[in-house]
Write a protein that holds these residues in place. Structure first.
Motif, PDB file in Angstrom:
ATOM      1  N   HIS A 226     -48.201 -20.801 -26.133  1.00 42.45           N
ATOM      2  CA  HIS A 226     -47.506 -21.550 -25.080  1.00 42.45           C
ATOM      3  C   HIS A 226     -46.056 -21.868 -25.438  1.00 42.45           C
ATOM      4  CE1 HIS A 226     -51.606 -22.161 -23.502  1.00 42.45           C
ATOM      5  NE2 HIS A 226     -51.022 -22.443 -22.349  1.00 42.45           N
ATOM      6  N   GLY A 227     -45.472 -21.115 -26.352  1.00 51.58           N
ATOM      7  CA  GLY A 227     -44.029 -21.235 -26.537  1.00 51.58           C
ATOM      8  C   GLY A 227     -43.554 -22.121 -27.660  1.00 51.58           C
ATOM      9  N   ARG A 228     -44.420 -22.426 -28.615  1.00 52.76           N
ATOM     10  CA  ARG A 228     -43.970 -23.224 -29.755  1.00 52.76           C
ATOM     11  C   ARG A 228     -42.737 -22.606 -30.407  1.00 52.76           C
ATOM     12  NH1 ARG A 228     -44.101 -22.507 -34.899  1.00 52.76           N
ATOM     13  NH2 ARG A 228     -45.239 -20.580 -34.559  1.00 52.76           N
ATOM     14  N   PHE A 229     -42.745 -21.280 -30.570  1.00 52.78           N
ATOM     15  CA  PHE A 229     -41.601 -20.578 -31.150  1.00 52.78           C
ATOM     16  C   PHE A 229     -40.680 -20.009 -30.074  1.00 52.78           C
ATOM     17  CE2 PHE A 229     -40.051 -16.321 -32.580  1.00 52.78           C
ATOM     18  CZ  PHE A 229     -39.029 -16.788 -33.418  1.00 52.78           C
ATOM     19  N   THR A 230     -41.236 -19.608 -28.942  1.00 50.83           N
ATOM     20  CA  THR A 230     -40.469 -18.918 -27.898  1.00 50.83           C
ATOM     21  C   THR A 230     -39.243 -19.706 -27.484  1.00 50.83           C
ATOM     22  OG1 THR A 230     -42.567 -18.036 -27.061  1.00 50.83           O
ATOM     23  CG2 THR A 230     -40.625 -17.808 -25.648  1.00 50.83           C
ATOM     24  N   ARG A 231     -39.389 -21.004 -27.293  1.00 51.39           N
ATOM     25  CA  ARG A 231     -38.271 -21.830 -26.820  1.00 51.39           C
ATOM     26  C   ARG A 231     -37.067 -21.734 -27.754  1.00 51.39           C
ATOM     27  NH1 ARG A 231     -40.949 -26.471 -25.404  1.00 51.39           N
ATOM     28  NH2 ARG A 231     -42.951 -25.500 -25.876  1.00 51.39           N
ATOM     29  N   HIS A 232     -37.315 -21.658 -29.059  1.00 48.30           N
ATOM     30  CA  HIS A 232     -36.229 -21.555 -30.034  1.00 48.30           C
ATOM     31  C   HIS A 232     -35.620 -20.157 -30.038  1.00 48.30           C
ATOM     32  CE1 HIS A 232     -37.234 -25.511 -31.653  1.00 48.30           C
ATOM     33  NE2 HIS A 232     -38.501 -25.140 -31.560  1.00 48.30           N
TER      34      HIS A 232
ATOM     35  N   ARG B 165     -48.146 -17.244 -18.366  1.00 52.17           N
ATOM     36  CA  ARG B 165     -47.605 -17.850 -17.141  1.00 52.17           C
ATOM     37  C   ARG B 165     -46.667 -19.009 -17.487  1.00 52.17           C
ATOM     38  NH1 ARG B 165     -51.946 -17.927 -14.701  1.00 52.17           N
ATOM     39  NH2 ARG B 165     -52.742 -19.914 -15.481  1.00 52.17           N
ATOM     40  N   PHE B 166     -47.078 -19.867 -18.396  1.00 52.64           N
ATOM     41  CA  PHE B 166     -46.253 -21.016 -18.769  1.00 52.64           C
ATOM     42  C   PHE B 166     -44.932 -20.555 -19.383  1.00 52.64           C
ATOM     43  CE2 PHE B 166     -44.840 -24.078 -22.004  1.00 52.64           C
ATOM     44  CZ  PHE B 166     -44.719 -25.223 -21.222  1.00 52.64           C
ATOM     45  N   ALA B 167     -44.980 -19.582 -20.285  1.00 50.53           N
ATOM     46  CA  ALA B 167     -43.763 -19.128 -20.965  1.00 50.53           C
ATOM     47  C   ALA B 167     -42.782 -18.478 -19.999  1.00 50.53           C
ATOM     48  CB  ALA B 167     -44.125 -18.165 -22.088  1.00 50.53           C
ATOM     49  N   THR B 168     -43.288 -17.660 -19.090  1.00 47.40           N
ATOM     50  CA  THR B 168     -42.388 -16.993 -18.150  1.00 47.40           C
ATOM     51  C   THR B 168     -41.758 -17.984 -17.180  1.00 47.40           C
ATOM     52  OG1 THR B 168     -44.273 -16.445 -16.705  1.00 47.40           O
ATOM     53  CG2 THR B 168     -43.592 -14.789 -18.318  1.00 47.40           C
ATOM     54  N   GLN B 169     -42.548 -18.944 -16.703  1.00 47.57           N
ATOM     55  CA  GLN B 169     -42.035 -19.911 -15.741  1.00 47.57           C
ATOM     56  C   GLN B 169     -41.120 -20.948 -16.388  1.00 47.57           C
ATOM     57  OE1 GLN B 169     -45.518 -21.560 -13.822  1.00 47.57           O
ATOM     58  NE2 GLN B 169     -45.928 -19.699 -12.628  1.00 47.57           N
ATOM     59  N   THR B 170     -41.411 -21.319 -17.627  1.00 55.70           N
ATOM     60  CA  THR B 170     -40.657 -22.388 -18.285  1.00 55.70           C
ATOM     61  C   THR B 170     -39.407 -21.870 -18.982  1.00 55.70           C
ATOM     62  OG1 THR B 170     -42.744 -23.560 -18.664  1.00 55.70           O
ATOM     63  CG2 THR B 170     -40.826 -24.298 -19.925  1.00 55.70           C
ATOM     64  N   PHE B 171     -39.508 -20.718 -19.633  1.00 57.44           N
ATOM     65  CA  PHE B 171     -38.399 -20.234 -20.459  1.00 57.44           C
ATOM     66  C   PHE B 171     -37.675 -19.032 -19.871  1.00 57.44           C
ATOM     67  CE2 PHE B 171     -41.765 -21.848 -23.432  1.00 57.44           C
ATOM     68  CZ  PHE B 171     -41.178 -23.088 -23.644  1.00 57.44           C
ATOM     69  N   GLY B 172     -38.193 -18.459 -18.795  1.00 57.59           N
ATOM     70  CA  GLY B 172     -37.507 -17.365 -18.128  1.00 57.59           C
ATOM     71  C   GLY B 172     -37.617 -16.016 -18.805  1.00 57.59           C
ATOM     72  N   VAL B 173     -38.556 -15.878 -19.753  1.00 52.70           N
ATOM     73  CA  VAL B 173     -38.737 -14.612 -20.458  1.00 52.70           C
ATOM     74  C   VAL B 173     -39.626 -13.672 -19.645  1.00 52.70           C
ATOM     75  CG1 VAL B 173     -38.449 -15.679 -22.726  1.00 52.70           C
ATOM     76  CG2 VAL B 173     -40.730 -15.557 -21.702  1.00 52.70           C
ATOM     77  N   GLN B 174     -39.669 -12.393 -20.058  1.00 54.32           N
ATOM     78  CA  GLN B 174     -40.616 -11.467 -19.477  1.00 54.32           C
ATOM     79  C   GLN B 174     -41.998 -11.720 -20.073  1.00 54.32           C
ATOM     80  OE1 GLN B 174     -39.859  -9.089 -16.989  1.00 54.32           O
ATOM     81  NE2 GLN B 174     -38.023 -10.386 -16.966  1.00 54.32           N
TER      82      GLN B 174
END
Length: 309
Positions: free
Chosen positions: A141-147, A168-177
């Motif tokens: 859920h993006g522990r590392f993705t956000r950084h 779903r959470f990572a794409t919607q929250t951080f804008g990644v593919q």
């Protein structure tokens, strides 16, 4: 029974059935009321107190971050600090006896991972910021993705996980593919190849039956000249957990911090360096290994760096 007695009995029953709010819930309600009144300073103070209560920690955190109140982690770290309630890794921090501030520990841990990855890539002459594309596999859920997004921008990053809500959470929250993974490695189809495939703490959870299969499939996701970086629980981690490895240097237990994945598919695995080197040699070729750093990530996971010709 007279009417007065009946009324008293009814009132007592209503009171008994009414939900008793915890301190955190009372503070959360007060904070929401202050926000509705436009009192941002008062709401920030009250919600900071609600954030210190375990049962309302994430709800209060979400309000503080969403409304950009004083004390938000976004203001401190300069990135999106939204945390999903379904995040098992955050749940691990929140439930761990040693974590007195799980929000800080969780967010700082992702930042630490970024610095450790950057050091690892510098060692092989392929700096992270010069990498054209990154696949973060088993991304959660993006522990590392956000950084990673703060360092590189969302347009160069793709995340993949077997848990639909995580993608779903990572794409919607951080804008990644986002790319859905699968239980069987061979079912994963890559839409493209990537300059870096980063696999943090997946091989530290795999049963013997899928260990080499995942290595092969993830190697296929790397573009020519690109890197595959993955981590394992090595001998230090095994010794810390009093685990005895088998003759091949391997151990698996059907247990992990994840509540979303079957434990037989995603448990806890320990692997000695000879086991890992043998799997690399037989799966993708020993010459692909360009660097290894034992006890590199989180001071207990070994790191291996493979380069595709």
């Amino acid at each position: 029974m007279n009417d007065e007695q009946g009324r008293m009995d009814g009132d007592s029953h209503a009171l008994a059935s009414a939900k008793v709010l915890s301190l955190g819930e009372q503070l959360l309600q007060e904070g929401q009321m202050l926000l509705e009144r436009g009192d941002r300073a008062g709401a920030a103070q009250v919600l900071a107190r609600a954030r210190s209560e375990r049962d309302t920690l994430l709800q209060a955190h979400a309000l503080i971050e969403t409304h950009d109140l004083m004390g938000s982690f976004r203001n401190i770290m300069g990135l999106d600090c939204t945390i999903s309630p379904q995040d098992d890794i955050f749940g691990f921090f929140a439930g761990h006896a040693s974590s007195t501030n799980p929000l800080r520990d969780y967010l700082a841990d992702g930042w630490r991972t970024l610095s450790e990855l950057m050091l690892l890539l510098e060692a092989v002459g392929q700096p992270l910021l010069q990498t054209p594309s990154v696949l973060e596999f088993a991304s959660g859920h993006g522990r590392f993705t956000r950084h990673l997004v703060k360092a590189m921008g969302a347009d160069r990053i793709t995340v993949s996980d077997v848990v639909p809500d995580a993608v779903r959470f990572a794409t919607q929250t951080f804008g990644v593919q986002g790319l859905m993974s699968a239980s069987a490695p061979e079912q994963v189809q890559w839409p493209r190849r990537y300059g870096l495939v980063f696999v943090l703490s997946l091989f530290s959870h795999l049963p013997r039956s899928t260990w080499s299969r995942w290595l092969k499939v993830l190697w296929d996701a790397v573009e020519p000249g690109g890197l595959l970086v993955f981590t394992t629980h090595g001998v230090k981690a095994a010794a810390f957990d009093h685990v005895a490895l088998d003759d091949e240097g391997y151990f698996f237990a059907a247990s992990s911090e994840s509540n979303a994945i079957d434990a037989q598919e995603y448990g806890t695995a320990f692997t000695a360096e000879p086991f890992v080197l043998a799997r690399i040699a037989e799966t993708v070729g020993a010459e692909s290994l360009v660097h290894k750093s034992l006890v590199h990530f989180w001071n207990h996971q070994d790191a291996y760096v493979l380069r595709k010709p």
